[in-house]
Design a protein around this motif. Structure first.
Motif, PDB file in Angstrom:
ATOM      1  N   ILE A 236       0.858  -1.178   0.000  1.00  6.27           N
ATOM      2  CA  ILE A 236       0.000   0.000   0.000  1.00  6.27           C
ATOM      3  C   ILE A 236       0.896   1.230   0.000  1.00  6.27           C
ATOM      4  N   LEU A 237       0.556   2.191  -0.898  1.00  4.89           N
ATOM      5  CA  LEU A 237       1.233   3.482  -0.939  1.00  4.89           C
ATOM      6  C   LEU A 237       0.250   4.545  -0.464  1.00  4.89           C
ATOM      7  N   HIS A 238       0.631   5.297   0.543  1.00  8.11           N
ATOM      8  CA  HIS A 238      -0.193   6.399   1.052  1.00  8.11           C
ATOM      9  C   HIS A 238       0.456   7.701   0.602  1.00  8.11           C
ATOM     10  N   ILE A 239      -0.243   8.458  -0.257  1.00 15.08           N
ATOM     11  CA  ILE A 239       0.320   9.665  -0.882  1.00 15.08           C
ATOM     12  C   ILE A 239      -0.363  10.899  -0.317  1.00 15.08           C
ATOM     13  N   ASP A 240       0.426  11.891   0.075  1.00  9.67           N
ATOM     14  CA  ASP A 240      -0.094  13.173   0.557  1.00  9.67           C
ATOM     15  C   ASP A 240       0.549  14.285  -0.288  1.00  9.67           C
ATOM     16  N   LEU A 241      -0.296  15.165  -0.868  1.00 15.99           N
ATOM     17  CA  LEU A 241       0.225  16.236  -1.738  1.00 15.99           C
ATOM     18  C   LEU A 241       0.876  17.318  -0.896  1.00 15.99           C
ATOM     19  N   ASP A 242       2.060  17.763  -1.332  1.00 15.61           N
ATOM     20  CA  ASP A 242       2.755  18.877  -0.688  1.00 15.61           C
ATOM     21  C   ASP A 242       2.373  20.184  -1.376  1.00 15.61           C
ATOM     22  N   ARG A 243       2.311  21.241  -0.605  1.00 18.73           N
ATOM     23  CA  ARG A 243       2.018  22.598  -1.085  1.00 18.73           C
ATOM     24  C   ARG A 243       0.629  22.731  -1.703  1.00 18.73           C
ATOM     25  N   PHE A 244      -0.229  21.744  -1.484  1.00 16.11           N
ATOM     26  CA  PHE A 244      -1.584  21.853  -2.024  1.00 16.11           C
ATOM     27  C   PHE A 244      -2.358  22.962  -1.318  1.00 16.11           C
ATOM     28  N   LYS A 245      -2.171  23.093  -0.015  1.00 17.61           N
ATOM     29  CA  LYS A 245      -2.911  24.105   0.737  1.00 17.61           C
ATOM     30  C   LYS A 245      -2.575  25.511   0.254  1.00 17.61           C
ATOM     31  N   GLN A 246      -1.276  25.771  -0.019  1.00 13.62           N
ATOM     32  CA  GLN A 246      -0.903  27.099  -0.479  1.00 13.62           C
ATOM     33  C   GLN A 246      -1.567  27.428  -1.810  1.00 13.62           C
ATOM     34  N   ILE A 247      -1.597  26.436  -2.722  1.00 11.91           N
ATOM     35  CA  ILE A 247      -2.240  26.669  -4.025  1.00 11.91           C
ATOM     36  C   ILE A 247      -3.730  26.906  -3.831  1.00 11.91           C
ATOM     37  N   ASN A 248      -4.348  26.093  -2.987  1.00 13.43           N
ATOM     38  CA  ASN A 248      -5.791  26.212  -2.762  1.00 13.43           C
ATOM     39  C   ASN A 248      -6.140  27.548  -2.117  1.00 13.43           C
ATOM     40  N   ASP A 249      -5.274  28.000  -1.178  1.00 10.89           N
ATOM     41  CA  ASP A 249      -5.554  29.250  -0.470  1.00 10.89           C
ATOM     42  C   ASP A 249      -5.264  30.484  -1.319  1.00 10.89           C
ATOM     43  N   THR A 250      -4.206  30.421  -2.150  1.00 12.41           N
ATOM     44  CA  THR A 250      -3.808  31.615  -2.922  1.00 12.41           C
ATOM     45  C   THR A 250      -4.558  31.739  -4.244  1.00 12.41           C
ATOM     46  N   LEU A 251      -4.818  30.616  -4.927  1.00  8.15           N
ATOM     47  CA  LEU A 251      -5.466  30.659  -6.244  1.00  8.15           C
ATOM     48  C   LEU A 251      -6.935  30.266  -6.203  1.00  8.15           C
ATOM     49  N   GLY A 252      -7.417  29.806  -5.049  1.00  8.87           N
ATOM     50  CA  GLY A 252      -8.834  29.476  -4.927  1.00  8.87           C
ATOM     51  C   GLY A 252      -9.113  27.994  -5.047  1.00  8.87           C
ATOM     52  N   HIS A 253     -10.337  27.623  -4.698  1.00  9.98           N
ATOM     53  CA  HIS A 253     -10.721  26.208  -4.685  1.00  9.98           C
ATOM     54  C   HIS A 253     -10.767  25.598  -6.076  1.00  9.98           C
ATOM     55  N   GLN A 254     -11.051  26.423  -7.097  1.00 12.14           N
ATOM     56  CA  GLN A 254     -11.065  25.854  -8.448  1.00 12.14           C
ATOM     57  C   GLN A 254      -9.681  25.379  -8.848  1.00 12.14           C
ATOM     58  N   ALA A 255      -8.680  26.155  -8.468  1.00 14.79           N
ATOM     59  CA  ALA A 255      -7.312  25.721  -8.742  1.00 14.79           C
ATOM     60  C   ALA A 255      -7.001  24.456  -7.947  1.00 14.79           C
ATOM     61  N   GLY A 256      -7.441  24.421  -6.709  1.00 15.29           N
ATOM     62  CA  GLY A 256      -7.227  23.226  -5.904  1.00 15.29           C
ATOM     63  C   GLY A 256      -7.892  22.008  -6.512  1.00 15.29           C
ATOM     64  N   ASP A 257      -9.121  22.170  -7.030  1.00 17.40           N
ATOM     65  CA  ASP A 257      -9.797  21.049  -7.675  1.00 17.40           C
ATOM     66  C   ASP A 257      -9.039  20.581  -8.910  1.00 17.40           C
ATOM     67  N   ALA A 258      -8.518  21.529  -9.668  1.00 16.29           N
ATOM     68  CA  ALA A 258      -7.743  21.162 -10.867  1.00 16.29           C
ATOM     69  C   ALA A 258      -6.496  20.377 -10.480  1.00 16.29           C
ATOM     70  N   MET A 259      -5.854  20.753  -9.360  1.00 12.84           N
ATOM     71  CA  MET A 259      -4.674  20.014  -8.919  1.00 12.84           C
ATOM     72  C   MET A 259      -5.039  18.594  -8.488  1.00 12.84           C
ATOM     73  N   LEU A 260      -6.196  18.428  -7.862  1.00 17.70           N
ATOM     74  CA  LEU A 260      -6.623  17.093  -7.443  1.00 17.70           C
ATOM     75  C   LEU A 260      -6.916  16.204  -8.641  1.00 17.70           C
ATOM     76  N   VAL A 261      -7.549  16.767  -9.688  1.00 20.44           N
ATOM     77  CA  VAL A 261      -7.796  15.996 -10.912  1.00 20.44           C
ATOM     78  C   VAL A 261      -6.470  15.615 -11.565  1.00 20.44           C
TER      79      VAL A 261
ATOM     80  N   GLU B 222      -5.225  13.496   0.071  1.00 18.22           N
ATOM     81  CA  GLU B 222      -4.600  12.207   0.365  1.00 18.22           C
ATOM     82  C   GLU B 222      -5.136  11.139  -0.582  1.00 18.22           C
ATOM     83  N   PHE B 223      -4.209  10.301  -1.070  1.00 21.06           N
ATOM     84  CA  PHE B 223      -4.549   9.220  -1.997  1.00 21.06           C
ATOM     85  C   PHE B 223      -3.894   7.937  -1.497  1.00 21.06           C
ATOM     86  N   VAL B 224      -4.455   6.809  -1.969  1.00 17.44           N
ATOM     87  CA  VAL B 224      -3.919   5.497  -1.612  1.00 17.44           C
ATOM     88  C   VAL B 224      -3.884   4.637  -2.858  1.00 17.44           C
ATOM     89  N   ILE B 225      -2.775   3.913  -3.026  1.00 13.70           N
ATOM     90  CA  ILE B 225      -2.675   2.896  -4.081  1.00 13.70           C
ATOM     91  C   ILE B 225      -2.515   1.545  -3.391  1.00 13.70           C
TER      92      ILE B 225
END
Length: 848
Positions: free
Chosen positions: A446-471, A494-497
């Motif tokens: 099992i791989l447990h993946i956590d995105l780095d710097r996602f919060k900064q992108i979501n907070d500075t560019l908005g939730h739409q940018a955050g959604d695009a990063m998640l996709v 957070e993602f899991v494989i």
């Protein structure tokens, strides 16, 4: 002359010595012997001679002692001064053919003139008497054991003699000892009768005492010796009456019927429940005698068929007249078939009541043979008209539901898919992952993946940018995973494989590294390049795990390690990592206990004026007084304390203890101008901080809070800014610790307006050997002074450092060259003793 003899009444008239002639004595049915004062036999009747087996010549004139057993002689020999009748006694007489036991009554007769006192002995054979007594005793024993085995307590009230008898069983029924004394008076006994039964009991006793009832039976409750109430059934019979016609002796028995009463109560309760169940269920009960044709219906049956309950139950033919014409033949055939086979049966039919209403009836019945041998059909009817109507409604609803089945099935599939998938990335969600881990037999890794710097992108560019990063993240993971791998989004970023096919550790590490490299590539969005990163925890099933959920927990532990080591990397779970986690947990448990037992203590490092080297204050440093490991420095426990959210509580305790010591120093006359305490960012965000400080009522300028520069002074949160403003209003100064290595700017300093800056030891160390470093330190000092901020140099390790920093304009010095952190006691000794300025410091300053 002697006085005339008084006659003796033997029951047949007065008797004297003269009247006891042999021919008169022979008329007495018992043996009679007349003994004179010398204990010689004067005469004996024929019966006495026959009983002794002797002739008159052998007996008359002989001593009575010759014919009586020596041990029994006192019972027949007259003693001087004895008069009147004695108690009868069994005496052994020695006859011609052996010894015979006889019952003897002795009476003293007045002597004839000149003859002296005389005794008359009356003898009865004991064989018959003993037999009758034995028979009586046997009968008495038989009745005694019969009464005891029946647990019947016997009582006997003889009012003429005042004798009140109570058997041992009577006592045991009431919990009394067999030899317990019993006060049988009515006034005392009635106190033990239940208050609700006393009137009834007294009435029954009064009827018997008046002679109205010869035999009396009544039931009542009486207090047992252990305090509980028992039920008694008392039976009494009058066996003797006085001249007034009222009973003068009553004998009876008492029986403990508590168990019977409880059984009756339970039976009554069962009957009540059964009747209630019948009433609620509206079931009608019937009984039909197949031999006589007579039927019995209960009220529910009458109401069900629309008949008057006051009437008679219909006969078989009468019941058949109620049947619906379409159901009549089938219903009657079913009854006849059951009668022929004698087996229980169920029937269902419609009836038409007299008012024309049609009702659906269901019937259950069975056969029963009563005590008289008559065969009876016993059963129950209940009205199922409403159930039939409901079933019809359900059938219509089912048809309607089947018509929409395909549409509902499609909706179900869609709902289930949506419930198990993330709507944004279309990946399986946490719920789906839990199902997979529960159902999976084998999981390779099992791989447990956590995105780095996602919060900064979501907070500075908005939730739409955050959604695009998640996709984008979902696409990256799909492109790297194999076909049978399971990919899920389980949280915000957070993602899991789940790798279900067998892959070696090298392959898994290459997979993790490839994902990290892919996330390092910038992602264009709205004309900007967004840079993500990824931290990954890897857990490999090495054949020891059977529960895939444990593998997920291990991957989570590895992810935590990867993030704590700087992010943008992967870590593979290992036993060593597990041990470190367990160690951290053990330390965490000990920290909680230490907080409860107040094992944290303050250490103090003095701060000195850079020119005079006088103590200008102390920095408070926390230590853990561990019961087994001694005094521990912060680096050995603060990280764990922060992880388990105990840092704020430790900060609070240190502030309280430091201020308490400061007040003690004031009372001792020690001139310590102020104290400073390190405050964590978590404590700074604690809403309780300001109220705690306010309650301590610290004078202005006495205490300062040291904040790490890494708190990001340029990006103060509103709540942090409000907390600092409130602390300033309370007179608490703010100091910036480790300045020069973090992110603070001039604008940040202006916004915070601290009282002091502490230059980080990393800048102070090289200052004696590097002129560029000296210029940097001087620049910091100048900036601080320009903003009216005092500057403290920490990490002063040598007196050369101290002299140089003083020349550079530093205000306060702190470091091992001057004083190490020390306990309260050691600091107090230093403060009392004073501090001698070393010659090396003065010489270094003169040189400069």
């Amino acid at each position: 002359m002697t006085e005339p003899r008084e006659p003796i009444d033997t029951g047949n008239g007065p008797m004297t010595q003269d009247s006891l002639a042999p021919h008169a004595m022979d008329q007495v049915p018992a043996g009679v012997i007349l003994v004179d004062a010398g204990n010689d036999i004067r005469t004996a009747n024929a019966t006495a001679l026959r009983l002794l087996g002797r002739t008159a010549e052998e007996v008359i004139g002989a001593s009575i002692a010759a014919f009586v057993h020596g041990e029994d002689l006192p019972a027949v020999v007259a003693f001087e001064g004895v008069e009147g009748a004695e108690e009868p006694a069994v005496v052994r007489f020695i006859g011609a053919l052996g010894t015979h036991a006889m019952l003897v009554s002795r009476a003293a007769l007045p002597a004839a003139p000149g003859a002296g006192a005389t005794t008359i002995l009356t003898m009865l054979p004991t064989d018959r008497l003993v037999s009758e007594i034995a028979s009586l005793r046997k009968d008495e024993t038989r009745w005694k054991y019969a009464l005891e085995s029946a647990l019947e307590g016997v009582w006997d009230h003889d009012f003429e003699t005042g004798n009140l008898f109570y058997s041992s069983t009577w006592r045991r029924l009431r919990g009394l000892a067999d030899d317990a004394e019993v006060d049988g008076t009515l006034e005392k006994w009635i106190e033990n009768v239940h208050p609700d039964d006393r009137a009834h009991v007294l009435a029954c006793i009064a009827r018997q005492d008046s002679g109205e009832a010869k035999f009396n039976t009544f039931q009542y409750r009486e207090r047992h010796a252990d305090g509980r109430w028992i039920w008694i059934e008392s039976r009494g019979a009058s066996v003797a009456y006085g001249p007034d016609g009222k009973p003068c002796r009553i004998i009876g028995t008492d029986t403990d019927i508590t168990a019977r009463k409880e059984a009756e109560a339970r039976l009554a309760e069962v009957s009540r429940r059964l009747q209630l169940a019948l009433d609620v269920s509206r079931i009608g009960v019937f009984e039909h005698n197949l031999d006589t044709g007579v039927s019995h219906w209960d009220e529910a049956m009458f109401r069900m068929y629309g008949l008057d309950p006051a009437g008679e139950a219909p006969s078989s033919a009468g019941w058949e007249s109620f049947l619906h014409p379409e159901d009549k033949a089938v219903a009657i055939k079913r009854v006849n078939d059951a009668i022929a086979s004698g087996t229980p049966f169920t029937n269902a039919f419609r009836i038409i009541r007299p008012d024309g209403v049609v009702r659906h009836i269901r019937s259950n019945a069975a056969f029963h043979t009563d005590l008289d041998g008559a065969t009876r059909l016993v059963g129950a009817n209940w009205d199922i008209t409403d159930d039939i109507a409901l079933q019809e409604e359900l059938r219509r609803a089912k048809s309607f539901a089947e018509a929409r089945n395909s549409e509902l099935e499609a909706a179900r599939v869609s709902i289930e898919y949506n419930a198990l998938h993330d709507h944004l990335t279309d990946l399986p969600n946490r719920r789906y992952l839990d199902r997979i881990l529960t159902e999976a037999r084998v999981v390779n890794a099992i791989l447990h993946i956590d995105l780095d710097r996602f919060k900064q992108i979501n907070d500075t560019l908005g939730h739409q940018a955050g959604d695009a990063m998640l996709v984008h993240a979902a696409d990256v993971l799909r492109s790297h995973a194999e076909r049978d791998d399971f990919i899920a989004r389980i949280g915000g970023d957070e993602f899991v494989i789940v790798c279900r096919s067998g892959r070696g550790s090298i392959h898994l590490e290459e997979l993790a590294q490839g994902i990290i490299q892919a996330f390092r590539r910038p992602v264009p969005y709205a004309g900007q390049l967004c840079r993500l990163g990824a931290s990954i925890g890897v857990a490999v099933n090495e054949g020891r795990l059977t529960d895939p959920r444990q593998l997920l927990m291990d991957a989570d532990i590895a992810l935590y390690r990867a993030k704590s080591l700087g992010r943008d990397r992967f870590e593979v779970f290992s036993d060593e990592m597990q041990n470190q986690i367990l160690t951290a947990k053990r330390i965490g448990d000990e920290l909680r206990e230490a907080l409860e037992k107040r094992q944290f203590i303050p250490y103090y490092q003095p701060q000195f004026d850079a020119r005079s080297l006088e103590i200008t204050g102390v920095e408070t440093l926390v230590r853990w007084s561990h019961p087994a490991r001694g005094v521990l420095a912060p680096m050995q426990f603060l990280k764990v304390a922060e992880d388990i959210n105990l840092l704020a509580a430790i900060d609070r305790m240190v502030v309280e203890m430091a201020y308490a010591d400061f007040r003690a120093w004031q009372r001792q006359g020690l001139a310590i101008p102020k104290i400073s305490v390190n405050i964590s960012s978590r404590r700074l965000r604690d809403p309780q901080l300001v109220s705690d400080v306010r309650e301590m009522k610290i004078p202005r300028g006495v205490m300062s809070f040291e904040l790490l520069e890494s708190i990001f002074l340029d990006e103060f949160e509103d709540e942090v800014a409000e907390t600092i403003a409130a602390l300033n209003e309370l007179g608490i100064d703010i100091e910036i610790d480790d300045f020069g290595t973090g992110h603070a700017s001039i604008i940040g300093l202006l916004k915070l307006n601290p009282a002091r800056l502490k230059i980080d030891r990393a800048l102070v160390g090289p200052v004696t050997e590097n002129r560029k470093q000296q210029k940097l330190v001087r620049a910091i000092i100048d900036i601080g002074h320009s903003l009216n901020i005092k500057v403290v140099a920490e990490g002063v390790e040598t007196w050369t450092h101290a002299a140089l920093l003083a020349d550079l304009g530093c205000d306060v010095l702190q470091g091992y060259a001057l004083a190490k952190p020390m306990s309260r006691e050691d600091f107090e000794r230093l403060a009392r003793k004073g501090f001698d300025v070393p010659r090396s410091f003065s010489e270094a300053r003169r040189v400069r």
